[in-house]
Design an enzyme around this catalytic site. Sequence first.
Site, PDB file in Angstrom:
ATOM      1  N   GLY A   1      21.466  34.777  29.767  1.00  0.00           N
ATOM      2  CA  GLY A   1      21.747  34.674  28.332  1.00  0.00           C
ATOM      3  C   GLY A   1      20.883  35.241  27.371  1.00  0.00           C
TER       4      GLY A   1
ATOM      5  N   TYR B   1      31.745  20.345  27.901  1.00  0.00           N
ATOM      6  CA  TYR B   1      30.290  20.902  27.538  1.00  0.00           C
ATOM      7  C   TYR B   1      29.144  19.863  27.806  1.00  0.00           C
ATOM      8  CZ  TYR B   1      26.534  22.886  25.051  1.00  0.00           C
ATOM      9  OH  TYR B   1      25.208  23.481  24.505  1.00  0.00           O
TER      10      TYR B   1
ATOM     11  N   ILE C   1      20.829  24.234  16.898  1.00  0.00           N
ATOM     12  CA  ILE C   1      19.798  25.416  16.747  1.00  0.00           C
ATOM     13  C   ILE C   1      20.553  26.489  15.901  1.00  0.00           C
ATOM     14  CG2 ILE C   1      18.258  26.957  17.951  1.00  0.00           C
ATOM     15  CD1 ILE C   1      17.356  24.028  18.323  1.00  0.00           C
TER      16      ILE C   1
HETATM   17  P1  NAP Z   1      24.468  32.166  21.960  1.00  0.00           P
HETATM   18  O1  NAP Z   1      23.710  32.940  21.096  1.00  0.00           O
HETATM   19  O2  NAP Z   1      26.003  32.014  21.954  1.00  0.00           O
HETATM   20  O3  NAP Z   1      23.976  32.664  23.516  1.00  0.00           O
HETATM   21  C1  NAP Z   1      24.520  32.369  24.728  1.00  0.00           C
HETATM   22  C2  NAP Z   1      24.229  33.364  25.868  1.00  0.00           C
HETATM   23  O4  NAP Z   1      24.949  32.915  27.119  1.00  0.00           O
HETATM   24  C3  NAP Z   1      24.599  34.844  25.571  1.00  0.00           C
HETATM   25  O5  NAP Z   1      23.384  35.585  25.973  1.00  0.00           O
HETATM   26  C4  NAP Z   1      25.740  34.928  26.386  1.00  0.00           C
HETATM   27  O6  NAP Z   1      25.778  36.357  27.093  1.00  0.00           O
HETATM   28  C5  NAP Z   1      25.335  34.090  27.539  1.00  0.00           C
HETATM   29  N1  NAP Z   1      26.603  33.738  28.474  1.00  0.00           N
HETATM   30  C6  NAP Z   1      27.655  33.525  28.323  1.00  0.00           C
HETATM   31  N2  NAP Z   1      28.630  33.374  29.107  1.00  0.00           N
HETATM   32  C7  NAP Z   1      27.865  34.128  30.044  1.00  0.00           C
HETATM   33  C8  NAP Z   1      28.223  34.257  31.510  1.00  0.00           C
HETATM   34  N3  NAP Z   1      29.408  33.845  32.113  1.00  0.00           N
HETATM   35  N4  NAP Z   1      27.221  34.817  32.198  1.00  0.00           N
HETATM   36  C9  NAP Z   1      26.092  35.050  32.136  1.00  0.00           C
HETATM   37  N5  NAP Z   1      25.703  34.953  30.633  1.00  0.00           N
HETATM   38  C10 NAP Z   1      26.512  34.327  29.871  1.00  0.00           C
HETATM   39  O7  NAP Z   1      23.868  30.456  22.150  1.00  0.00           O
HETATM   40  P2  NAP Z   1      22.562  29.923  22.293  1.00  0.00           P
HETATM   41  O8  NAP Z   1      22.636  28.948  21.119  1.00  0.00           O
HETATM   42  O9  NAP Z   1      21.629  31.149  22.202  1.00  0.00           O
HETATM   43  O10 NAP Z   1      22.729  29.030  23.724  1.00  0.00           O
HETATM   44  C11 NAP Z   1      21.813  29.281  24.459  1.00  0.00           C
HETATM   45  C12 NAP Z   1      21.814  27.981  25.632  1.00  0.00           C
HETATM   46  O11 NAP Z   1      21.234  26.963  24.821  1.00  0.00           O
HETATM   47  C13 NAP Z   1      23.266  27.615  26.182  1.00  0.00           C
HETATM   48  O12 NAP Z   1      23.017  27.198  27.324  1.00  0.00           O
HETATM   49  C14 NAP Z   1      23.507  26.559  25.081  1.00  0.00           C
HETATM   50  O13 NAP Z   1      24.389  25.573  25.687  1.00  0.00           O
HETATM   51  C15 NAP Z   1      22.171  25.942  24.725  1.00  0.00           C
HETATM   52  N6  NAP Z   1      22.248  25.097  23.561  1.00  0.00           N
HETATM   53  C16 NAP Z   1      22.527  25.630  22.272  1.00  0.00           C
HETATM   54  C17 NAP Z   1      22.319  24.811  21.213  1.00  0.00           C
HETATM   55  C18 NAP Z   1      22.574  25.467  20.036  1.00  0.00           C
HETATM   56  O14 NAP Z   1      22.714  24.479  19.108  1.00  0.00           O
HETATM   57  N7  NAP Z   1      22.694  26.708  19.688  1.00  0.00           N
HETATM   58  C19 NAP Z   1      22.095  23.400  21.053  1.00  0.00           C
HETATM   59  C20 NAP Z   1      21.913  22.752  22.435  1.00  0.00           C
HETATM   60  C21 NAP Z   1      21.821  23.695  23.699  1.00  0.00           C
HETATM   61  P3  NAP Z   1      26.830  37.437  26.070  1.00  0.00           P
HETATM   62  O15 NAP Z   1      26.878  37.086  24.832  1.00  0.00           O
HETATM   63  O16 NAP Z   1      26.157  38.808  26.665  1.00  0.00           O
HETATM   64  O17 NAP Z   1      28.248  37.752  26.699  1.00  0.00           O
END
Ligand code: NAP
Length: 245
Positions: free
Chosen positions: A11, A154, A187
């Site tokens: 990711g 989720y 975040i």
């Molecule tokens: P984001 O900007 O949407 O990034 C998500 C990442 O996951 C992207 O790089 C995406 O790749 C990748 N991804 C999605 N499906 C995939 C797949 N099938 N195979 C490989 N990669 C895949 O979200 P983020 O906020 O940075 O989230 C990162 C992590 O933090 C996630 O696990 C999320 O659940 C966790 N998190 C986020 C928050 C929040 O508030 N943002 C809070 C708690 C936890 P592509 O875009 O290249 O497809």
Amino acid sequence: MIMKKCALITGASGGIGSEIALRLAKDGFAIAACYCSDESGIRKLEKELCEIGAVYKLYKADVSDYNRIKEVFADAADFFGGVSVLVNNAGIAQQKLFTDITQEEFDRITAVNFKGVFNCCQCAVPFMVNRKSGKIINISSMWGVCGASCETVYSATKAAVIGLTKALARELAPSNIQVNCVAPGAIDTKMNNNLSDEDKSAFAQEIPMGRFGTAQEIAGVVSFLASRDSDYVTAQVITADGGLT
Ligand code: NAP
């Protein structure tokens, strides 16, 4: 042969993953940056990695595809000499009433958020066991700890990641491999793009610190867990949520 230890981040095209990749590169790791579909996100990261003189390689891979993940780890073994730090950060979210969730949506979220972590861990562990060292850092969520309304699948996948972390940490402790979780709160990344500015500020008011966290703040926690400073820390969940839970 590359002399730096390699950190593989899934990711890495996303908000949190790209900051983790940059931070670990600054910490001295060579970076295996994995992404799935976001070409512009990964090119932006590549530019930033170049600017700081990082050693890196990009991998396009769906974490739910075990055979592709095996290929990525095999290539990383050739190119970097193996993966010393694995950051399982790839994830997808969904907001929906429980009764509206389809079988396909359940399967997809589970495949990415939980099986993806399993796949990467299974490919990473043999090398780490041989070396008798390694760090696995799984990005869960505060919702995996306390559960979110309208985010049942989720939340359940993120709770499953915590369960896997705690069990695997105990299995791998004799091999000097530390396995930990980071559970971020809200975040500011594209994952929350579904929220209007009004919704975001209403939510921020519920957070004791009064604001969303930044991806850099999560990267800082990951940096600690990837470092030797955390060598006696394993099977833990570090929540970074501004005091919300
Ligand atoms: P984001 O900007 O949407 O990034 C998500 C990442 O996951 C992207 O790089 C995406 O790749 C990748 N991804 C999605 N499906 C995939 C797949 N099938 N195979 C490989 N990669 C895949 O979200 P983020 O906020 O940075 O989230 C990162 C992590 O933090 C996630 O696990 C999320 O659940 C966790 N998190 C986020 C928050 C929040 O508030 N943002 C809070 C708690 C936890 P592509 O875009 O290249 O497809």
